[in-house]
Write a protein that holds these residues in place. Structure first.
Motif, PDB file in Angstrom:
ATOM      1  N   ALA A  42      67.248  50.126  49.330  1.00 51.19           N
ATOM      2  CA  ALA A  42      67.226  49.513  50.664  1.00 51.19           C
ATOM      3  C   ALA A  42      65.826  49.551  51.268  1.00 51.19           C
ATOM      4  O   ALA A  42      65.620  49.095  52.395  1.00 51.19           O
ATOM      5  N   ASN A  43      64.857  50.114  50.517  1.00 47.84           N
ATOM      6  CA  ASN A  43      63.448  50.137  50.941  1.00 47.84           C
ATOM      7  C   ASN A  43      63.184  50.947  52.205  1.00 47.84           C
ATOM      8  O   ASN A  43      62.333  50.584  53.025  1.00 47.84           O
ATOM      9  N   VAL A  44      63.917  52.059  52.362  1.00 52.77           N
ATOM     10  CA  VAL A  44      63.626  52.913  53.512  1.00 52.77           C
ATOM     11  C   VAL A  44      62.444  53.815  53.189  1.00 52.77           C
ATOM     12  O   VAL A  44      62.183  54.137  52.027  1.00 52.77           O
ATOM     13  N   LYS A  45      61.734  54.228  54.234  1.00 51.83           N
ATOM     14  CA  LYS A  45      60.592  55.136  54.056  1.00 51.83           C
ATOM     15  C   LYS A  45      61.078  56.570  53.857  1.00 51.83           C
ATOM     16  O   LYS A  45      60.426  57.381  53.197  1.00 51.83           O
ATOM     17  N   GLY A  46      62.239  56.855  54.454  1.00 49.07           N
ATOM     18  CA  GLY A  46      62.757  58.215  54.352  1.00 49.07           C
ATOM     19  C   GLY A  46      64.223  58.278  54.697  1.00 49.07           C
ATOM     20  O   GLY A  46      64.826  57.303  55.142  1.00 49.07           O
ATOM     21  N   ILE A  47      64.803  59.463  54.461  1.00 50.78           N
ATOM     22  CA  ILE A  47      66.179  59.718  54.877  1.00 50.78           C
ATOM     23  C   ILE A  47      66.189  60.957  55.752  1.00 50.78           C
ATOM     24  O   ILE A  47      65.348  61.855  55.587  1.00 50.78           O
ATOM     25  N   ALA A  48      67.130  60.999  56.691  1.00 50.36           N
ATOM     26  CA  ALA A  48      67.267  62.144  57.582  1.00 50.36           C
ATOM     27  C   ALA A  48      68.657  62.747  57.399  1.00 50.36           C
ATOM     28  O   ALA A  48      69.649  62.022  57.321  1.00 50.36           O
ATOM     29  N   VAL A  49      68.697  64.069  57.308  1.00 48.51           N
ATOM     30  CA  VAL A  49      69.946  64.777  57.057  1.00 48.51           C
ATOM     31  C   VAL A  49      70.128  65.847  58.120  1.00 48.51           C
ATOM     32  O   VAL A  49      69.217  66.628  58.384  1.00 48.51           O
ATOM     33  N   MET A  50      71.321  65.863  58.714  1.00 51.37           N
ATOM     34  CA  MET A  50      71.629  66.873  59.717  1.00 51.37           C
ATOM     35  C   MET A  50      72.679  67.837  59.169  1.00 51.37           C
ATOM     36  O   MET A  50      72.364  68.897  58.628  1.00 51.37           O
ATOM     37  N   SER A  51      73.948  67.461  59.259  1.00 55.46           N
ATOM     38  CA  SER A  51      75.015  68.369  58.848  1.00 55.46           C
ATOM     39  C   SER A  51      74.988  68.659  57.354  1.00 55.46           C
ATOM     40  O   SER A  51      75.377  69.744  56.916  1.00 55.46           O
ATOM     41  N   GLY A  52      74.489  67.712  56.560  1.00 53.24           N
ATOM     42  CA  GLY A  52      74.435  67.904  55.117  1.00 53.24           C
ATOM     43  C   GLY A  52      73.588  69.094  54.713  1.00 53.24           C
ATOM     44  O   GLY A  52      73.751  69.645  53.620  1.00 53.24           O
ATOM     45  N   ILE A  53      72.691  69.519  55.600  1.00 55.36           N
ATOM     46  CA  ILE A  53      71.872  70.707  55.341  1.00 55.36           C
ATOM     47  C   ILE A  53      72.266  71.855  56.267  1.00 55.36           C
ATOM     48  O   ILE A  53      72.575  72.957  55.809  1.00 55.36           O
ATOM     49  N   PHE A  54      72.306  71.605  57.555  1.00 53.80           N
ATOM     50  CA  PHE A  54      72.430  72.704  58.513  1.00 53.80           C
ATOM     51  C   PHE A  54      73.845  73.253  58.683  1.00 53.80           C
ATOM     52  O   PHE A  54      74.007  74.337  59.249  1.00 53.80           O
ATOM     53  N   THR A  55      74.873  72.553  58.229  1.00 54.95           N
ATOM     54  CA  THR A  55      76.219  73.144  58.285  1.00 54.95           C
ATOM     55  C   THR A  55      76.634  73.710  56.934  1.00 54.95           C
ATOM     56  O   THR A  55      77.706  74.277  56.806  1.00 54.95           O
ATOM     57  N   HIS A  56      75.801  73.561  55.934  1.00 59.64           N
ATOM     58  CA  HIS A  56      76.121  74.087  54.604  1.00 59.64           C
ATOM     59  C   HIS A  56      75.851  75.587  54.555  1.00 59.64           C
ATOM     60  O   HIS A  56      74.930  76.079  55.199  1.00 59.64           O
ATOM     61  N   HIS A  57      76.677  76.308  53.778  1.00 60.05           N
ATOM     62  CA  HIS A  57      76.503  77.769  53.728  1.00 60.05           C
ATOM     63  C   HIS A  57      75.247  78.165  52.955  1.00 60.05           C
ATOM     64  O   HIS A  57      74.785  79.297  53.057  1.00 60.05           O
ATOM     65  N   GLN A  58      74.682  77.206  52.195  1.00 59.98           N
ATOM     66  CA  GLN A  58      73.412  77.447  51.509  1.00 59.98           C
ATOM     67  C   GLN A  58      72.449  76.292  51.806  1.00 59.98           C
ATOM     68  O   GLN A  58      72.238  75.407  50.979  1.00 59.98           O
ATOM     69  N   PRO A  59      71.860  76.294  53.009  1.00 59.87           N
ATOM     70  CA  PRO A  59      71.021  75.162  53.414  1.00 59.87           C
ATOM     71  C   PRO A  59      69.838  74.923  52.483  1.00 59.87           C
ATOM     72  O   PRO A  59      69.472  73.776  52.225  1.00 59.87           O
ATOM     73  N   ARG A  60      69.234  75.990  51.961  1.00 59.36           N
ATOM     74  CA  ARG A  60      68.086  75.802  51.069  1.00 59.36           C
ATOM     75  C   ARG A  60      68.511  75.083  49.784  1.00 59.36           C
ATOM     76  O   ARG A  60      67.818  74.189  49.302  1.00 59.36           O
ATOM     77  N   MET A  61      69.661  75.451  49.261  1.00 58.51           N
ATOM     78  CA  MET A  61      70.152  74.817  48.042  1.00 58.51           C
ATOM     79  C   MET A  61      70.399  73.323  48.270  1.00 58.51           C
ATOM     80  O   MET A  61      70.062  72.492  47.429  1.00 58.51           O
ATOM     81  N   MET A  62      70.966  72.994  49.444  1.00 55.52           N
ATOM     82  CA  MET A  62      71.214  71.586  49.746  1.00 55.52           C
ATOM     83  C   MET A  62      69.907  70.832  49.967  1.00 55.52           C
ATOM     84  O   MET A  62      69.749  69.695  49.515  1.00 55.52           O
ATOM     85  N   ALA A  63      68.962  71.457  50.638  1.00 51.80           N
ATOM     86  CA  ALA A  63      67.657  70.817  50.840  1.00 51.80           C
ATOM     87  C   ALA A  63      66.993  70.548  49.494  1.00 51.80           C
ATOM     88  O   ALA A  63      66.387  69.489  49.285  1.00 51.80           O
ATOM     89  N   GLN A  64      67.134  71.478  48.566  1.00 55.14           N
ATOM     90  CA  GLN A  64      66.568  71.291  47.224  1.00 55.14           C
ATOM     91  C   GLN A  64      67.258  70.135  46.496  1.00 55.14           C
ATOM     92  O   GLN A  64      66.602  69.350  45.802  1.00 55.14           O
TER      93      GLN A  64
END
Length: 205
Positions: free
Chosen positions: A168-190
Motif C-alpha cells: 500500500a506504499n505506506v511510510k510506516g505502521i503504528a501499533v498501540m494495543s498490539g504492543i502495549f497490551t501484550h504480556h511481552q511487549p518487547r517480543m511483540m515489538a521484535q
C-alpha cells in the motif's frame, strides 16, 4: 518502513517507562499518547524516559505541544481537530508535526496545512475502536496515491499484515494495543520489527 509504537494510556508511569525502555531499540518512534495524565505528570514521564536513556529523537508527544516544548522534544503528533502545523512551525520552527486523519479529504487538508506526515486509520477492525467499521486497505492505497507527504497506517495491525501495508506504499505502521497490551511487549515489538525490515519481494518468492 518505520515502526511507530503508540502508548495506550493504560499503565502507571513507572510501568510505562519500563515497557518503553524494553521496546525502544526495536522501534523508530514512540508516541506518548497519555490523555488521562496531567501536564506535570507527562513532563515528569518524559524527563524520566530521557534519564533512563530512551533516545530523545524517538519520542513524539501526542497533542500536548506544551509538554513537548517544556521537555525539548522536537516531534509532536496532532489530532485532526487541532491547530495548523504550518502555524505551529511559524512560532516554533524546530518542531516536526504529523496529523491524524480518517479520510482522503482530511489528509489533503492536513497536507495543505503543513503536516509532515499523516497517520491514517483505523485500517483493520480493532478492539480500540469497538463498533466502528474499519476503513480498509483499498482506501489506504487511494490515500497514499493522493498525497505527496508520507502516510503512517494504524489500527488492527499484526505482523502478518505488514506485507499488505508495504504494497500500500505506506511510510510506516503504528501499533498501540498490539504492543502495549501484550504480556511481552518487547517480543511483540521484535516481531513487528522483523516483518517491517523484510524485503516484500523476497517474501513473494
Amino acid at each position: 518502513m518505520e515502526l511507530h509504537a503508540v502508548t495506550n494510556d493504560s499503565l502507571p508511569a513507572d510501568e510505562l517507562i519500563q515497557q518503553i525502555k524494553a521496546i525502544a531499540s526495536e522501534v523508530e518512534f514512540i508516541h506518548i499518547r497519555e490523555r488521562s495524565k496531567t501536564a506535570s505528570e507527562l513532563v515528569a514521564l518524559v524527563k524520566n524516559l530521557l534519564l533512563e536513556g530512551v533516545p530523545k529523537e524517538k519520542l513524539v508527544i501526542n497533542d500536548r505541544v506544551d509538554v513537548a516544548l517544556l521537555t525539548n522534544i522536537h516531534r509532536v503528533h496532532l489530532p485532526g481537530h487541532s491547530f495548523s502545523p504550518k502555524e505551529l512551525r511559524n512560532k516554533f520552527p524546530h518542531l516536526h508535526a504529523g496529523v491524524s486523519v480518517h479520510s482522503i479529504e482530511e489528509a489533503k487538508a492536513a497536507e495543505r496545512n503543513g503536516a509532515e506526515y499523516v497517520m491514517f486509520g483505523h485500517v483493520y477492525d480493532t478492539s480500540c475502536k469497538p463498533g466502528l467499521k474499519a476503513r480498509g486497505v483499498q482506501l489506504l492505497k487511494e490515500l497514499t496515491s493522493a498525497l505527496s507527504i508520507p502516510v503512517v497506517a494504524i489500527g488492527g495491525l499484526t505482523p502478518d499484515r505488514i506485507p499488505e501495508m508495504k504494497h500500500a506504499n505506506v511510510k510506516g505502521i503504528a501499533v498501540m494495543s498490539g504492543i502495549f497490551t501484550h504480556h511481552q511487549p518487547r517480543m511483540m515489538a521484535q516481531a513487528f520489527s522483523k516483518k517491517v525490515k523484510e524485503n516484500p519481494y523476497e517474501e513473494a518468492l
